[in-house]
Design a protein around this motif. Structure first.
Motif, PDB file in Angstrom:
ATOM      1  N   THR A  50       4.875   0.833  -4.177  1.00 23.01           N
ATOM      2  CA  THR A  50       5.559  -0.226  -3.442  1.00 23.01           C
ATOM      3  C   THR A  50       5.554   0.162  -1.970  1.00 23.01           C
ATOM      4  O   THR A  50       5.922   1.287  -1.621  1.00 23.01           O
TER       5      THR A  50
ATOM      6  N   ALA B 218       2.164  -9.940   3.587  1.00 20.29           N
ATOM      7  CA  ALA B 218       2.627  -9.687   2.220  1.00 20.29           C
ATOM      8  C   ALA B 218       2.367 -10.901   1.339  1.00 20.29           C
ATOM      9  O   ALA B 218       1.836 -10.783   0.232  1.00 20.29           O
TER      10      ALA B 218
ATOM     11  N   ARG C 114      -0.342 -11.355  -1.876  1.00 22.29           N
ATOM     12  CA  ARG C 114       0.110 -11.781  -3.200  1.00 22.29           C
ATOM     13  C   ARG C 114      -0.677 -12.992  -3.687  1.00 22.29           C
ATOM     14  O   ARG C 114      -1.040 -13.069  -4.858  1.00 22.29           O
TER      15      ARG C 114
ATOM     16  N   VAL D 198      -1.084  -7.617  -6.819  1.00 23.96           N
ATOM     17  CA  VAL D 198      -0.081  -7.444  -5.770  1.00 23.96           C
ATOM     18  C   VAL D 198       1.043  -8.440  -6.042  1.00 23.96           C
ATOM     19  O   VAL D 198       0.807  -9.643  -6.131  1.00 23.96           O
TER      20      VAL D 198
ATOM     21  N   PRO E   1       5.547  -9.319  -5.387  1.00 24.73           N
ATOM     22  CA  PRO E   1       6.673  -9.006  -4.501  1.00 24.73           C
ATOM     23  C   PRO E   1       7.279  -7.655  -4.863  1.00 24.73           C
ATOM     24  O   PRO E   1       7.275  -7.245  -6.025  1.00 24.73           O
TER      25      PRO E   1
ATOM     26  N   LYS F 115      11.928  -8.746  -1.097  1.00 25.32           N
ATOM     27  CA  LYS F 115      10.676  -9.421  -1.466  1.00 25.32           C
ATOM     28  C   LYS F 115       9.886  -9.908  -0.249  1.00 25.32           C
ATOM     29  O   LYS F 115       8.684 -10.074  -0.329  1.00 25.32           O
TER      30      LYS F 115
ATOM     31  N   ASN G  12       5.717  -5.133  -0.903  1.00 20.12           N
ATOM     32  CA  ASN G  12       4.812  -5.513  -1.983  1.00 20.12           C
ATOM     33  C   ASN G  12       4.681  -4.354  -2.957  1.00 20.12           C
ATOM     34  O   ASN G  12       4.711  -3.194  -2.547  1.00 20.12           O
TER      35      ASN G  12
END
Length: 124
Positions: free
Chosen positions: A55, A63, A67, A73, A75, A81, A85
Motif C-alpha cells: 500500500t 491514484a 485504479r 490496483v 483503493p 482511499k 492505493n
C-alpha cells in the motif's frame, strides 16, 4: 490458498531502504512491514486474504487513474482511499511499475515533512 508474489516483499523493502532517510519496521498488530521516512509511513507490506500487497501513497488524480486502468490496483486497504492505493503483488504488475509507485509514495510523504527535514533529506 496463498499465491506467490511476482514481486517479493523482501526485494521491495530492500528497494525502499535505498531512499534517503528510510527505515523499516514491523507492525505486529497489523502483521505488516512498514517503510518510513522521518517517522511517516510511505509503504505498508502485508497481505489480503493470502494475496501479497503493498500500500502506497499517491496523488489523488493519479491514484484514481491507476485504479481505473488496472484491476491489480485498488483503493488503499484500511487507508485514506483518496491518497493511498493497494497493489496486489501476485498478478500482472511488474517490478518496474511497483518501484515507480514506491518512488512516488516516498516523494508524496517527503512533501508533507517540515522544510528543514526535506532539506536534510535532499542534501547530497
Amino acid at each position: 490458498m496463498k499465491r506467490d508474489a511476482i514481486v517479493k516483499h523482501e526485494t521491495l523493502i530492500e528497494y525502499g531502504l535505498t531512499k534517503l532517510g528510510s527505515v523499516h519496521d514491523y507492525e505486529a498488530a497489523w502483521e505488516a512491514d512498514r517503510l518510513k521516512v522521518a517517522g511517516k509511513m510511505f509503504a505498508l507490506l502485508g497481505d489480503i486474504d493470502g494475496r501479497p500487497i503493498i500500500t502506497l501513497k499517491c496523488p489523488p488524480a493519479l491514484a484514481e487513474q491507476l485504479r481505473d486502468a488496472n484491476p491489480e490496483v485498488i483503493p488503499g486497504y484500511y487507508m485514506n482511499k483518496a491518497h493511498w492505493n493497494t497493489l496486489f503483488l501476485d498478478g500482472l504488475l511488474d517490478k518496474a511499475f511497483v518501484h515507480e509507485m514506491i518512488d512516488i509514495s516516498y516523494q508524496e510523504v517527503l512533501k508533507t515533512l517540515p522544510k528543514k527535514v526535506q532539506l536534510t533529506l535532499s542534501a547530497p
